[in-house]
Write a protein that holds these residues in place. Structure first.
Motif, PDB file in Angstrom:
ATOM      1  N   GLN A 242       0.778  -1.305   0.093  1.00 26.78           N
ATOM      2  CA  GLN A 242      -0.046  -0.052   0.004  1.00 26.78           C
ATOM      3  C   GLN A 242       1.026   1.377  -0.052  1.00 26.78           C
ATOM      4  OE1 GLN A 242      -2.483  -0.023   3.602  1.00 26.78           O
ATOM      5  NE2 GLN A 242      -0.752   0.082   4.915  1.00 26.78           N
ATOM      6  N   ASP A 243       1.995   0.981   0.565  1.00 29.92           N
ATOM      7  CA  ASP A 243       3.119   2.316   0.464  1.00 29.92           C
ATOM      8  C   ASP A 243       4.043   2.336  -0.561  1.00 29.92           C
ATOM      9  OD1 ASP A 243       1.795   3.515   2.882  1.00 29.92           O
ATOM     10  OD2 ASP A 243       3.506   2.431   3.993  1.00 29.92           O
ATOM     11  N   TYR A 244       3.717   1.536  -1.322  1.00 31.63           N
ATOM     12  CA  TYR A 244       4.775   1.500  -2.724  1.00 31.63           C
ATOM     13  C   TYR A 244       4.743   2.968  -3.593  1.00 31.63           C
ATOM     14  CZ  TYR A 244       7.803   0.052  -6.292  1.00 31.63           C
ATOM     15  OH  TYR A 244       8.866  -0.193  -7.136  1.00 31.63           O
ATOM     16  N   TYR A 245       3.729   3.406  -3.975  1.00 27.05           N
ATOM     17  CA  TYR A 245       3.603   4.541  -4.656  1.00 27.05           C
ATOM     18  C   TYR A 245       3.972   5.877  -3.761  1.00 27.05           C
ATOM     19  CZ  TYR A 245       2.256   8.506  -7.375  1.00 27.05           C
ATOM     20  OH  TYR A 245       2.314   9.758  -8.326  1.00 27.05           O
ATOM     21  N   LYS A 246       3.934   5.839  -2.573  1.00 32.35           N
ATOM     22  CA  LYS A 246       4.415   6.885  -1.442  1.00 32.35           C
ATOM     23  C   LYS A 246       5.817   6.973  -1.775  1.00 32.35           C
ATOM     24  CE  LYS A 246       0.180   6.678   1.302  1.00 32.35           C
ATOM     25  NZ  LYS A 246      -0.324   6.228   2.467  1.00 32.35           N
ATOM     26  N   VAL A 247       6.512   5.785  -1.488  1.00 30.92           N
ATOM     27  CA  VAL A 247       7.959   5.801  -1.558  1.00 30.92           C
ATOM     28  C   VAL A 247       8.628   6.269  -2.795  1.00 30.92           C
ATOM     29  CG1 VAL A 247       8.043   4.125   0.329  1.00 30.92           C
ATOM     30  CG2 VAL A 247       8.369   3.231  -1.990  1.00 30.92           C
ATOM     31  N   GLU A 248       7.762   6.035  -3.950  1.00 33.27           N
ATOM     32  CA  GLU A 248       8.280   6.677  -5.260  1.00 33.27           C
ATOM     33  C   GLU A 248       8.133   8.109  -5.158  1.00 33.27           C
ATOM     34  OE1 GLU A 248       5.685   4.736  -8.073  1.00 33.27           O
ATOM     35  OE2 GLU A 248       7.332   3.348  -8.489  1.00 33.27           O
ATOM     36  N   VAL A 249       7.106   8.419  -4.509  1.00 32.03           N
ATOM     37  CA  VAL A 249       7.144  10.017  -4.396  1.00 32.03           C
ATOM     38  C   VAL A 249       8.058  10.448  -3.231  1.00 32.03           C
ATOM     39  CG1 VAL A 249       5.492  11.855  -3.498  1.00 32.03           C
ATOM     40  CG2 VAL A 249       4.467   9.898  -4.538  1.00 32.03           C
ATOM     41  N   LEU A 250       8.325   9.851  -2.229  1.00 32.48           N
ATOM     42  CA  LEU A 250       9.234  10.056  -1.226  1.00 32.48           C
ATOM     43  C   LEU A 250      10.768  10.358  -1.840  1.00 32.48           C
ATOM     44  CD1 LEU A 250      10.430  10.151   1.818  1.00 32.48           C
ATOM     45  CD2 LEU A 250      10.770   7.600   1.396  1.00 32.48           C
ATOM     46  N   ASN A 251      10.903   9.379  -3.054  1.00 26.72           N
ATOM     47  CA  ASN A 251      12.179   9.383  -3.828  1.00 26.72           C
ATOM     48  C   ASN A 251      12.483  10.444  -4.665  1.00 26.72           C
ATOM     49  OD1 ASN A 251      14.813   7.731  -4.133  1.00 26.72           O
ATOM     50  ND2 ASN A 251      13.816   7.344  -6.164  1.00 26.72           N
ATOM     51  N   TYR A 252      11.373  11.090  -4.807  1.00 25.12           N
ATOM     52  CA  TYR A 252      11.505  12.000  -6.147  1.00 25.12           C
ATOM     53  C   TYR A 252      12.712  13.175  -5.757  1.00 25.12           C
ATOM     54  CZ  TYR A 252      10.793  15.716  -9.384  1.00 25.12           C
ATOM     55  OH  TYR A 252      10.897  16.708 -10.583  1.00 25.12           O
ATOM     56  N   ARG A 253      12.750  13.585  -4.819  1.00 20.58           N
ATOM     57  CA  ARG A 253      13.595  14.679  -4.196  1.00 20.58           C
ATOM     58  C   ARG A 253      15.055  14.070  -3.667  1.00 20.58           C
ATOM     59  NH1 ARG A 253      13.891  19.676  -5.939  1.00 20.58           N
ATOM     60  NH2 ARG A 253      13.840  21.069  -3.772  1.00 20.58           N
ATOM     61  N   LEU A 254      14.897  12.885  -3.507  1.00 20.58           N
ATOM     62  CA  LEU A 254      16.167  12.015  -2.844  1.00 20.58           C
ATOM     63  C   LEU A 254      16.964  11.751  -4.042  1.00 20.58           C
ATOM     64  CD1 LEU A 254      18.072  10.889  -0.913  1.00 20.58           C
ATOM     65  CD2 LEU A 254      16.697   8.829  -1.026  1.00 20.58           C
ATOM     66  N   GLY A 255      16.665  11.034  -5.026  1.00 19.75           N
ATOM     67  CA  GLY A 255      17.414  10.571  -6.272  1.00 19.75           C
ATOM     68  C   GLY A 255      16.577  10.077  -7.506  1.00 19.75           C
ATOM     69  N   GLY A 256      15.266  10.287  -7.247  1.00 19.79           N
ATOM     70  CA  GLY A 256      14.510   9.846  -8.535  1.00 19.79           C
ATOM     71  C   GLY A 256      14.161  10.777  -9.383  1.00 19.79           C
ATOM     72  N   GLY A 257      14.508  12.274  -9.118  1.00 22.84           N
ATOM     73  CA  GLY A 257      14.132  13.262  -9.944  1.00 22.84           C
ATOM     74  C   GLY A 257      14.932  13.870 -10.682  1.00 22.84           C
TER      75      GLY A 257
END
Length: 945
Positions: free
Chosen positions: A770-785
């Motif tokens: 249930q949190d998988y998309y939320k961690v993708e959002v979390l990761n945007y400013r870390l190293g996914g963006g």
């Protein structure tokens, strides 16, 4: 590029465009009927010389904006090489009115695809696709780059970007097997002083010596409106866009008149035979390169077709003689590469381990003799032209692709409407033309021959080869200059008739349109998901059977991969050559592939040929050939692939990280190629057993997108539904993955590596959590963006340690991993690792309200681009099927993002980022880097080899 650098963007130039009221043009279909194709565009020229091209496509609420300057490495001078490529980097960083972060920072806010660029010998491109409400912002930003940029470049900024370029070269050239081959060819094919004598990335010595004044002079000379083309393609109103273009670009001053460079055709006085000992090569590789003709020369079309015929497919002379007949190389191919001023035709053959290149050369010559004897048939000529038609349509599946093709013609052919003559030239190639260009440019002509061999294996080079002159960079501790790229430039603002510091407002917010999805389950158990999409006359499909490597025995890993490869090699009623010919005649591609968790059949075809393509898919799946000769060849090629992976630091890092994170005996820790030991054990009976036991409709999904109706799709699946036998197959549950109790550092030694490859991470949640998309959002400013991410800003933009770094949560329904990966300059391995650890440790606590707003803006606005192409729609269907998502999951995800609070993000960071329980894997030079890593505080590093 910023992400994929200094390779020319190749365009499918069998494009057929009509400009305003020009007549429609035609292309021949496989049955020689005439099909009309019309793609309207407008062309305008501003008073300052800027060429503007518009193409309207309202199928998706997005717009692609590309600014292309007619300056590549060919415009440089000896002693000052690499400037065009350096500028591609610099132009993203800042401009007077965009401020720090430039297009990258704005892209994050507006939901763009990520500002990107590429540099070739002849042009430099800057491009991205954005939601249509951001068009005025993009026009404002691109104008600021062209007219209001150079004052912001400082000595520290220049020093930092030099380090980034060096890291790019280490990643793309110095740390790669055969990486210096292009350099050797360029230096010996083109004479001293020729614009193609040097590489696009240039000389690192030249870059290091470049002064700020040199950079400003280059900008002033080439970055002018009359040397640029602005292309806008997508959903927009042309009259409004033209007003904006005039407003923002109109007062930029015209530059000097740019004249076309004139060079003499290349003529080699003798064949050059050169060798080089490659630090990363595992097996020898032979190269042969002949000088030919520039873009759009009458002979260029036949040369392109010659390269395709010689090396593509079972019937190709190279495959018949070099790969299958003599079996001296696992790959052999030929290609024509043309640029604005000159062209070249190359042959490349990578030998098997232990095979000398004299043997490979003899085999290449034998294949050439076979071509001289038999030539090319009309059927082969027609099938290659049909494949070009499919490639053309695929190039039109995005608005950016359409814009690029228009720009290509405008700059390199002198007119965006050159399509008509180009189309005629492609269709006009005859058997005699192919034979003519072979005799004129290849047969008995002088060429440059290269033998790249592993260190200490000079005996494998072609007899008589002379040592090539290659300049390799030495990595020395503390050799790089220090800089502070954050220091603001001091300058007098460039005058303008209006206040350019005011960023334009958004237009009307586009509505996310969810494609209409149809679903059903057939009586055999096949799950069908489809989307009708008639934007281009193509169909893309994927038939996926769950299982893959998950169903293999640990001591025989590689069975499913080899089975997939063998399924491509014919059917019970068709030889491999006959199957390939049938696919090519349809202008289609059909490929069977294996992954860790599935075997899939993928296809792309002209929609008019969908029914015939599905008949071939049925044959592939239900009537395997079990060809013993092909099996033996696949086995040999697989062993060679495993050997080649030893030459790639990135492949080593990937394979070793999997073993560390899963545990060496876990099924997902295995390389699905297998090992040399496991592949040697595999027999064709193992493949038959896997097929008979595990290939079943009950584990199968069929996803299809394109110009085809649901009824036609259902009808095309009846044979599979009725004839494919059901089997009860149980996919074993995987062993639990344990998070490390504490962090440890692991090191894999690659002597003399110019870069260290970092792979850090730990187990995480599966994609159905249930949190998988939320961690993708979390990761945007870390190293996914990308450039919006903290890792990139700190390690690349602030320190110049790397060319690129990213973090990601990668998951399937059964497992998930958090991973950070990068290639960093060897002599800052410890510093880079320590900085990553610091960023991870503080990420949640330091996450600000501004970070949250930027993340929300990107995640919501970027959804406008989510389903633009057929490939994107196919991925949507895969997400729905694999992760059990609703059809409107994209809308539901928007709601998730909107409701996230700062406290939510910080809690997610605390729960799902564990720098104190991570695997820190470094692949690099042990002699200089290993000992320093103990300072990280994670104990003595563990040496893996």
């Amino acid at each position: 590029m910023k992400l994929i650098k200094f390779l020319a963007i190749t365009f499918m130039v069998a494009a057929f465009f009509s400009c305003d009221d020009s007549s429609q043009n035609t292309t021949l279909t496989p049955d020689n009927s005439i099909q009309e194709i019309s793609i309207p565009f407008e062309k305008h020229t501003l008073e300052n010389g800027l060429t503007v091209i518009f193409h309207v496509d309202t199928s998706d609420p997005v717009v692609a904006v590309a600014l292309t300057t007619h300056v590549g490495s060919a415009r440089e001078k000896e002693g000052k090489t690499g400037f065009a490529h350096l500028f591609e980097h610099l132009l993203f960083l800042e401009s007077e009115n965009l401020g720090k972060g430039g297009l990258d920072a704005m892209s994050a806010r507006i939901g763009g695809s990520g500002a990107n660029g590429s540099t070739s010998r002849d042009v430099t491109n800057y491009f991205q696709t954005v939601p249509k409400d951001a068009l005025e912002k993009m026009i404002w930003a691109e104008a600021d780059k062209l007219g209001y940029f150079i004052n912001t470049v400082t000595d520290p900024v220049l020093a930092k970007e030099k380090q980034v370029v060096k890291n790019e070269k280490r990643q793309s050239v110095d740390n790669n097997a055969y990486g210096h081959e292009s350099y050797v060819v360029g230096k010996n094919l083109y004479p001293k002083g020729h614009p193609y004598n040097w590489q696009v990335i240039g000389s690192l010595e030249d870059l290091q010596n470049a002064s700020l004044q040199d950079v400003k002079d280059f900008y002033k000379e080439w970055y002018t409106p009359n040397n640029a083309v602005l292309t806008i393609a997508g959903d927009f109103e042309t009259s409004q866009a033209l007003d904006w273009v005039k407003k923002y670009f109109g007062e930029i001053k015209k530059g000097k008149e740019v004249t076309k460079t004139i060079v003499e055709p290349i003529q080699l006085a003798a064949t050059k035979n050169l060798y080089y000992e490659d630090n990363f090569a595992q097996t020898p590789r032979l190269g042969m390169t002949w000088p030919t003709v520039p873009n759009y020369h009458n002979d260029s079309y036949a040369l392109e077709l010659l390269g395709t015929y010689l090396s593509r497919g079972k019937k190709a002379p190279f495959n018949k003689v070099i790969v299958e007949g003599d079996q001296v190389a696992d790959q052999a191919y030929a290609y024509s590469y043309t640029s604005e001023l000159a062209g070249q035709f190359s042959v490349v053959a990578r030998a098997y381990n232990g095979i000398d290149l004299d043997s490979v050369l003899s085999s290449v010559n034998k294949a050439m003799k076979l071509f001289e004897k038999n030539g090319i048939s009309q059927d082969d000529l027609d099938r290659i032209k049909t494949s070009q038609e499919t490639d053309f349509y695929q190039g039109l599946s995005s608005v950016l692709g359409k814009g690029f093709q228009l720009t290509q013609y405008q700059i390199l052919a002198g007119d965006a409407a050159f399509y008509e003559q180009d189309a005629k030239n492609k269709q006009a190639v005859t058997i005699e033309d192919v034979k003519y260009v072979y005799n004129k440019y290849i047969k008995a002509q002088h060429y440059v021959m290269t033998s790249f061999v592993p260190k200490g294996s000079t005996a494998f080079a072609v007899t008589g080869a002379q040592l090539a002159d290659v300049v390799e960079e030495r990595i020395l501790e503390g050799a790089e200059e220090s800089f502070d790229a954050s220091i603001a430039a001091e300058y007098e603002a460039t005058p303008s008739s209006f206040d350019r510091t005011i960023e334009p407002a958004y237009g009307s917010t586009p509505t996310l349109a969810i494609p209409k999805v149809y679903r059903e389950e057939l009586s055999s158990g096949i799950k069908v998901l489809g989307i009708e999409d008639n934007e281009v006359p193509l169909v893309q499909l994927q038939l996926e059977i769950k299982g893959g490597m998950l169903l293999e025995d640990l001591d025989k890993i590689g069975v499913s991969r080899m089975l997939a490869d063998l399924m491509n090699k014919g059917t019970a009623t068709r030889t491999p050559a006959e199957l390939e010919d049938a696919i090519d005649q349809l202008g289609a591609s059909i490929n069977v592939r294996s992954s860790n968790q599935s075997i899939s059949i993928s296809s792309s075809s002209l929609s008019r040929n969908y029914e015939e393509v599905m008949k071939l898919v049925n044959e592939l799946l239900l009537e395997p050939r079990w060809d013993e000769v092909e099996f033996d060849l696949i086995k040999q090629q697989t062993l060679s692939q495993i050997q080649q992976q030893k030459a790639s630091s990135r492949a080593i890092a990937s394979n070793q990280f999997d073993k560390l994170v899963y545990g060496k005996d876990h099924i997902l820790a295995q390389n699905n190629l297998g090992t040399a030991e496991s592949v040697e054990k595999i027999t064709i009976d193992d493949l038959k057993s896997y097929y008979n036991d595990y290939i079943t409709p009950q584990l199968t999904s069929f996803k299809v997108v394109g110009d085809i109706t649901k009824e036609e799709v259902t009808s095309s699946l009846q044979t599979l539904n009725e004839k494919w036998a059901k089997k009860d197959v149980h996919i074993p549950e995987i062993a639990p993955i344990q998070t490390p109790v504490s962090s440890k550092v692991y090191f894999y030694d690659v002597p003399n590596a110019k870069q260290s490859i970092l792979s850090f991470g730990h187990p995480s949640i599966p994609s159905i959590h249930q949190d998988y998309y939320k961690v993708e959002v979390l990761n945007y400013r870390l190293g996914g963006g990308g450039f919006a991410s903290q890792l990139t800003q700190e390690l690349r933009e602030a320190k110049g340690y790397t060319y690129g770094i990213r973090s990601e949560y990668s998951g399937s329904p059964i497992a998930g991993i958090f991973n950070i990966s990068s290639g960093v300059r060897s002599n800052v391995t410890y510093e880079s690792t320590a900085l990553v650890t610091e960023i991870l440790s503080n990420y949640g606590a330091n996450f600000t309200q501004e970070d949250l707003e930027i993340t929300k803006s990107y995640m919501i606005k970027s959804s406008a681009r989510a389903f633009e192409s057929q490939g994107a729609k196919l991925r949507m269907l895969s997400n729905i099927e694999e992760d059990q998502l609703p059809v409107d999951y994209a809308l539901k995800r928007q709601e998730v993002v909107k409701t996230l609070t700062l406290e939510d993000v910080r809690n997610l960071a605390q729960e799902y980022i564990h720098p104190e329980q991570m695997i820190y894997l470094i692949v690099g030079d042990k002699a200089t880097q290993l000992d320093k890593l103990e300072k990280l505080g994670f104990g003595t590093p563990i040496l893996l080899n």
